[in-house]
Design an enzyme around this catalytic site. Structure first.
Site, PDB file in Angstrom:
ATOM      1  N   HIS A 177     -43.101  -1.150  84.108  1.00 22.43           N
ATOM      2  CA  HIS A 177     -41.751  -1.688  83.954  1.00 22.43           C
ATOM      3  C   HIS A 177     -40.889  -1.064  85.045  1.00 22.43           C
ATOM      4  CE1 HIS A 177     -37.840  -2.452  82.169  1.00 22.43           C
ATOM      5  NE2 HIS A 177     -38.377  -3.125  81.179  1.00 22.43           N
ATOM      6  N   HIS A 204     -36.057   6.857  77.353  1.00 25.68           N
ATOM      7  CA  HIS A 204     -35.660   7.650  78.513  1.00 25.68           C
ATOM      8  C   HIS A 204     -34.378   8.423  78.260  1.00 25.68           C
ATOM      9  CE1 HIS A 204     -33.420   3.880  78.995  1.00 25.68           C
ATOM     10  NE2 HIS A 204     -32.619   4.470  79.873  1.00 25.68           N
ATOM     11  N   GLU A 224     -24.722   4.929  80.663  1.00 21.39           N
ATOM     12  CA  GLU A 224     -24.949   3.494  80.536  1.00 21.39           C
ATOM     13  C   GLU A 224     -24.089   2.895  79.422  1.00 21.39           C
ATOM     14  OE1 GLU A 224     -29.088   3.004  79.762  1.00 21.39           O
ATOM     15  OE2 GLU A 224     -29.728   4.158  81.503  1.00 21.39           O
ATOM     16  N   HIS A 267     -24.737   4.938  75.964  1.00 20.67           N
ATOM     17  CA  HIS A 267     -25.713   6.020  76.021  1.00 20.67           C
ATOM     18  C   HIS A 267     -25.347   6.864  77.235  1.00 20.67           C
ATOM     19  CE1 HIS A 267     -28.040   2.570  74.143  1.00 20.67           C
ATOM     20  NE2 HIS A 267     -27.873   3.442  73.162  1.00 20.67           N
ATOM     21  N   HIS A 299     -32.474   7.453  74.435  1.00 20.82           N
ATOM     22  CA  HIS A 299     -32.384   6.129  73.841  1.00 20.82           C
ATOM     23  C   HIS A 299     -33.593   5.307  74.266  1.00 20.82           C
ATOM     24  CE1 HIS A 299     -30.312   6.022  77.734  1.00 20.82           C
ATOM     25  NE2 HIS A 299     -30.524   4.719  77.797  1.00 20.82           N
TER      26      HIS A 299
END
Length: 435
Positions: free
Chosen positions: A290, A333, A339, A363, A369
């Site tokens: 990803h 992560h 964010e 976050h 999260h």
């Protein structure tokens, strides 16, 4: 009322555009002649320093019925729930936080009165950081106009279309598109289709620009040609008007005897623009793993550290997912960047429950999260095949500075105090055997 279907736009991000509402309104060969065509006034509008490098210099020459200083003095007015960094009214917790969509007011409310600040970081007076707001309105601004001296405004509509009347022309913007209005540009918001709601990033720092593509090369991500600027449009109206300015975190209002939307022609590189997010050329893996979400960056404002953003505007649009032998949702992560996310429509793949269109999550730096427990179970055991993520459009404001929520955001009933429970079902599967 302007018919938005008849509006014509200039295209191309960062180009020097020229446009005139009357033939010959733009001087030829110089910007500031002794007398301008139609006896207009020449006025330069600069949203970067005069000495900024040519490639990043933002300035526009406007040719207008009256110069902007033809106005009365400002006087302070109530700023409501608008706040500006630094946020000092509440302690910023390291918790993961999420909010339901804020309701559209029942009482008549225009764009200015419906603004609510959710969070901010940096320092507006030092021109670092961002403010994050939700706008909600059920009536147009009429003869009331607004400009923001503290920062550039990035609108992300979630419900209802906006008709932005600006000094440089008119832009019709609907959910799935974004609107950027440079610091200092005067405008008003009208509602062609009824009540509206959406998000705003107030960028205190360097103007937003397109990110570099690096090894991707000349094409992909957001392409320059797809950004649209307004064609010149003006009105010659006299009467009682009001101009509201956001300056050093406060609101001030001044009287005007005429409409400030009186620019007959303009030429330059600093003007409002819009972009249709469906034109973003998504680039993703075709093998495994990803990639970092930076591959979804539409616009960025860099800080004084190369490669580290004051704000990145990132989207998670409809796309194909084909990664093999891969946990496809965003991984768990902790991040040095902070964010703030919003959902425009559909379902976000990492949060299938509780994150609704119009909602928000935060976050912050090093706050852990990732996918909720049920999403982890589903994605870990799914039979992988090419899959189209069709019903989704989420976005993220990402910043190098900690994003501090306002007192309103911490105390509102829209805050989901049980947000942490979406991870309560995470289990330990370790059994000491590799197989």
């Amino acid at each position: 009322m302007i018919n938005p279907n008849e509006l014509q736009y200039l295209s191309g991000f960062g180009n020097e555009h020229e446009t005139e509402a009357l033939p010959g309104a733009l001087p030829i060969g110089q910007f500031n002649p002794q007398k301008c065509p139609y006896n207009l006034y020449a006025e330069q509008f600069s949203s970067t320093a005069f000495t900024a490098p040519r490639h990043s210099n933002r300035r526009t020459w406007t040719y207008r019925l009256r110069p902007s200083i033809a106005m009365g003095d400002f006087a302070p007015i109530d700023k409501g729930l608008i706040r500006t960094a630094p946020i000092t009214e509440a302690v910023c917790p390291p918790n993961a936080m999420r909010w339901d969509a804020l309701a559209i007011p029942e009482q008549p409310t225009d764009f200015i009165d419906g603004l609510i600040t959710v969070a901010a970081n940096g320092d507006a007076r030092a021109q670092t950081g961002i403010g994050i707001h939700v706008y909600r309105a059920n009536k147009g601004m009429g003869d009331r106009f607004f400009y923001n001296a503290d920062g550039e405004l990035l609108f992300v509509p979630q419900q209802g279309a906006l008709l932005a009347y600006t000094e440089m022309g008119i832009l019709h913007v609907k959910p799935g598109e974004i609107l950027v209005i440079p610091r200092g540009v005067k405008f008003k918001i009208e509602l062609p289709d009824g009540p509206v709601r959406g998000y705003i990033a107030e960028n205190y720092g360097a103007p937003l620009h397109l990110p570099e593509r690096g090894p991707v090369g000349a094409n992909g991500y957001a392409n320059d040609r797809d950004f649209q600027y307004p064609s010149a449009w003006f009105e010659d109206r006299e009467g009682e008007f009001a101009l509201v300015a956001k300056f050093c975190g406060n609101l001030h209002q001044a009287p005007l005897g005429h409409s400030p939307l009186d620019v007959v022609g303009w030429v330059g590189t600093s003007a409002p623009y819009k972009y249709d997010l469906s034109r973003f050329n998504v680039i993703n893996t075709v093998s495994y793993d990803h990639p970092d979400p930076s591959i979804f960056t539409v616009l960025t404002s860099q800080s004084d550290t190369e490669g580290v953003a004051n704000i990145d505007f990132v989207i998670f649009p409809p796309r194909w997912m084909v990664a093999e032998d891969t946990f496809r949702p965003p991984w768990y992560h902790r991040n040095i960047m902070s964010e703030f996310m919003g959902l425009i429509e559909g379902v976000y793949d990492a949060k299938e429950k509780g994150f609704e269109p119009g909602g928000m999550s935060l976050h912050n730096c090093m706050t852990p999260h990732g996918p909720e427990a049920e999403v982890f179970e589903k994605a870990s055991n799914a039979e992988l095949a090419p899959e189209r993520y069709a019903n989704t459009l989420a976005f993220m404001f990402e910043s190098r500075y900690v994003i501090e929520p306002t007192r309103f955001a911490l105390e509102t009933e829209a805050r989901q105090h049980d947000y942490i429970e979406c991870w309560s079902g995470l289990k330990k599967y370790f059994n000491g055997s590799k197989d």
